[in-house]
Design a protein around this motif. Structure first.
Motif, mmCIF file in Angstrom:
data_model
loop_
_atom_site.group_PDB
_atom_site.id
_atom_site.type_symbol
_atom_site.label_atom_id
_atom_site.label_comp_id
_atom_site.label_asym_id
_atom_site.label_seq_id
_atom_site.Cartn_x
_atom_site.Cartn_y
_atom_site.Cartn_z
ATOM 1 N N LYS A 1 23.374 20.267 26.573
ATOM 2 C CA LYS A 1 24.411 19.357 26.078
ATOM 3 C C LYS A 1 25.253 18.760 27.204
ATOM 4 O O LYS A 1 25.681 17.615 27.119
ATOM 5 C CB LYS A 1 25.347 20.085 25.105
ATOM 6 C CG LYS A 1 24.716 20.425 23.795
ATOM 7 C CD LYS A 1 25.718 21.157 22.903
ATOM 8 C CE LYS A 1 25.062 21.594 21.617
ATOM 9 N NZ LYS A 1 25.985 22.366 20.779
ATOM 10 N N ASN A 2 25.508 19.562 28.234
ATOM 11 C CA ASN A 2 26.429 19.129 29.275
ATOM 12 C C ASN A 2 26.143 19.864 30.575
ATOM 13 O O ASN A 2 26.543 21.013 30.736
ATOM 14 C CB ASN A 2 27.874 19.386 28.825
ATOM 15 C CG ASN A 2 28.891 18.948 29.861
ATOM 16 O OD1 ASN A 2 28.617 18.119 30.715
ATOM 17 N ND2 ASN A 2 30.065 19.527 29.797
ATOM 18 N N HIS A 3 25.451 19.198 31.474
ATOM 19 C CA HIS A 3 25.225 19.795 32.796
ATOM 20 C C HIS A 3 25.606 18.788 33.874
ATOM 21 O O HIS A 3 25.655 17.584 33.619
ATOM 22 C CB HIS A 3 23.770 20.264 32.952
ATOM 23 C CG HIS A 3 22.764 19.155 32.907
ATOM 24 N ND1 HIS A 3 22.235 18.683 31.747
ATOM 25 C CD2 HIS A 3 22.218 18.420 33.899
ATOM 26 C CE1 HIS A 3 21.383 17.703 32.007
ATOM 27 N NE2 HIS A 3 21.368 17.516 33.309
ATOM 28 N N PRO A 4 25.906 19.277 35.068
ATOM 29 C CA PRO A 4 26.320 18.387 36.142
ATOM 30 C C PRO A 4 25.210 17.395 36.505
ATOM 31 O O PRO A 4 24.024 17.752 36.527
ATOM 32 C CB PRO A 4 26.594 19.324 37.316
ATOM 33 C CG PRO A 4 26.676 20.688 36.744
ATOM 34 C CD PRO A 4 25.899 20.674 35.480
ATOM 35 N N PHE A 5 25.602 16.176 36.786
ATOM 36 C CA PHE A 5 24.655 15.118 37.124
ATOM 37 C C PHE A 5 23.794 15.521 38.319
ATOM 38 O O PHE A 5 24.306 16.021 39.325
ATOM 39 C CB PHE A 5 25.405 13.817 37.448
ATOM 40 C CG PHE A 5 24.485 12.697 37.833
ATOM 41 C CD1 PHE A 5 23.779 12.009 36.863
ATOM 42 C CD2 PHE A 5 24.307 12.357 39.166
ATOM 43 C CE1 PHE A 5 22.919 10.979 37.216
ATOM 44 C CE2 PHE A 5 23.452 11.333 39.526
ATOM 45 C CZ PHE A 5 22.750 10.642 38.553
ATOM 46 N N GLY A 6 22.500 15.313 38.198
ATOM 47 C CA GLY A 6 21.572 15.580 39.288
ATOM 48 C C GLY A 6 21.044 16.995 39.361
ATOM 49 O O GLY A 6 20.089 17.264 40.072
ATOM 50 N N PHE A 7 21.645 17.922 38.634
ATOM 51 C CA PHE A 7 21.187 19.318 38.617
ATOM 52 C C PHE A 7 20.062 19.464 37.598
ATOM 53 O O PHE A 7 20.067 18.810 36.557
ATOM 54 C CB PHE A 7 22.322 20.261 38.206
ATOM 55 C CG PHE A 7 23.332 20.530 39.285
ATOM 56 C CD1 PHE A 7 23.371 21.755 39.927
ATOM 57 C CD2 PHE A 7 24.262 19.563 39.646
ATOM 58 C CE1 PHE A 7 24.314 22.014 40.900
ATOM 59 C CE2 PHE A 7 25.206 19.815 40.627
ATOM 60 C CZ PHE A 7 25.236 21.042 41.255
ATOM 61 N N ILE A 8 19.147 20.366 37.899
ATOM 62 C CA ILE A 8 18.070 20.706 36.974
ATOM 63 C C ILE A 8 18.050 22.222 36.850
ATOM 64 O O ILE A 8 18.142 22.920 37.862
ATOM 65 C CB ILE A 8 16.701 20.209 37.487
ATOM 66 C CG1 ILE A 8 16.714 18.682 37.650
ATOM 67 C CG2 ILE A 8 15.578 20.654 36.557
ATOM 68 C CD1 ILE A 8 15.522 18.135 38.410
ATOM 69 N N ALA A 9 17.950 22.721 35.628
ATOM 70 C CA ALA A 9 17.835 24.169 35.399
ATOM 71 C C ALA A 9 17.040 24.371 34.122
ATOM 72 O O ALA A 9 17.444 23.920 33.055
ATOM 73 C CB ALA A 9 19.209 24.811 35.289
ATOM 74 N N LYS A 10 15.888 25.031 34.267
ATOM 75 C CA LYS A 10 15.022 25.284 33.118
ATOM 76 C C LYS A 10 14.470 26.695 33.200
ATOM 77 O O LYS A 10 14.064 27.146 34.273
ATOM 78 C CB LYS A 10 13.836 24.317 33.113
ATOM 79 C CG LYS A 10 14.228 22.871 32.955
ATOM 80 C CD LYS A 10 13.009 21.987 32.988
ATOM 81 C CE LYS A 10 13.433 20.534 32.832
ATOM 82 N NZ LYS A 10 12.290 19.637 32.857
ATOM 83 N N PRO A 11 14.413 27.364 32.046
ATOM 84 C CA PRO A 11 13.768 28.677 32.070
ATOM 85 C C PRO A 11 12.290 28.519 32.421
ATOM 86 O O PRO A 11 11.677 27.505 32.091
ATOM 87 C CB PRO A 11 13.923 29.202 30.646
ATOM 88 C CG PRO A 11 14.848 28.280 29.956
ATOM 89 C CD PRO A 11 14.906 27.021 30.726
#
Length: 132
Positions: A19-29
């Motif tokens: 829903k809301n993550h910092p621009f440019g960051f990627i985080a996936k299980p």
């Protein structure tokens, strides 16, 4: 998906991240072979901040969480989220703490030869260009 308190916390953090993550960051299980996700292992990418020597790079990191997360996190309060961890790492790229360095050689270079440190940082940024 993993069960227990750690799995529940990480599932909630995943929802919040989407829903809301910092621009440019990627985080996936991490994806398992059967198509499910492993919430205990996340593949992440941290962008270098604009206006810093790290700018232009997208740096890979893997976060491994234990079954007792967030009760026993390594070096932070249980209330700290994965999002805050990644933002903190981004801050440490440009503002390392020389009195508590995680890597001896770059720390010595940062202290003794800031110009060479800067040159090497800029080379690192070129090694990890954004792929998106």
């Amino acid at each position: 998906m993993s069960g227990g308190a750690a799995g529940g916390r990480l599932a909630e953090e995943r929802k919040l991240w989407r829903k809301n993550h910092p621009f440019g960051f990627i985080a996936k299980p991490e994806a398992k072979k059967d198509g499910s996700v492993n919430l205990m292992c996340w593949k992440c990418f941290i962008p270098g901040k604009e206006g810093t020597d790290w700018e232009g790079g997208l740096y890979p990191i893997t976060l491994h969480f234990s079954q007792d997360y967030p009760i026993r996190p390594p070096g932070w309060k249980p209330s700290i989220t994965m999002k805050q961890i990644l933002l903190g790492i981004q801050d440490l790229l440009n503002q390392p703490n020389p009195s508590d360095a995680a890597n001896f050689e770059p720390n010595q270079l940062f202290i003794k030869d800031p110009a060479e440190y800067k040159r090497r940082v800029q080379l690192e940024a070129k090694k990890y260009p954004p792929t998106i």
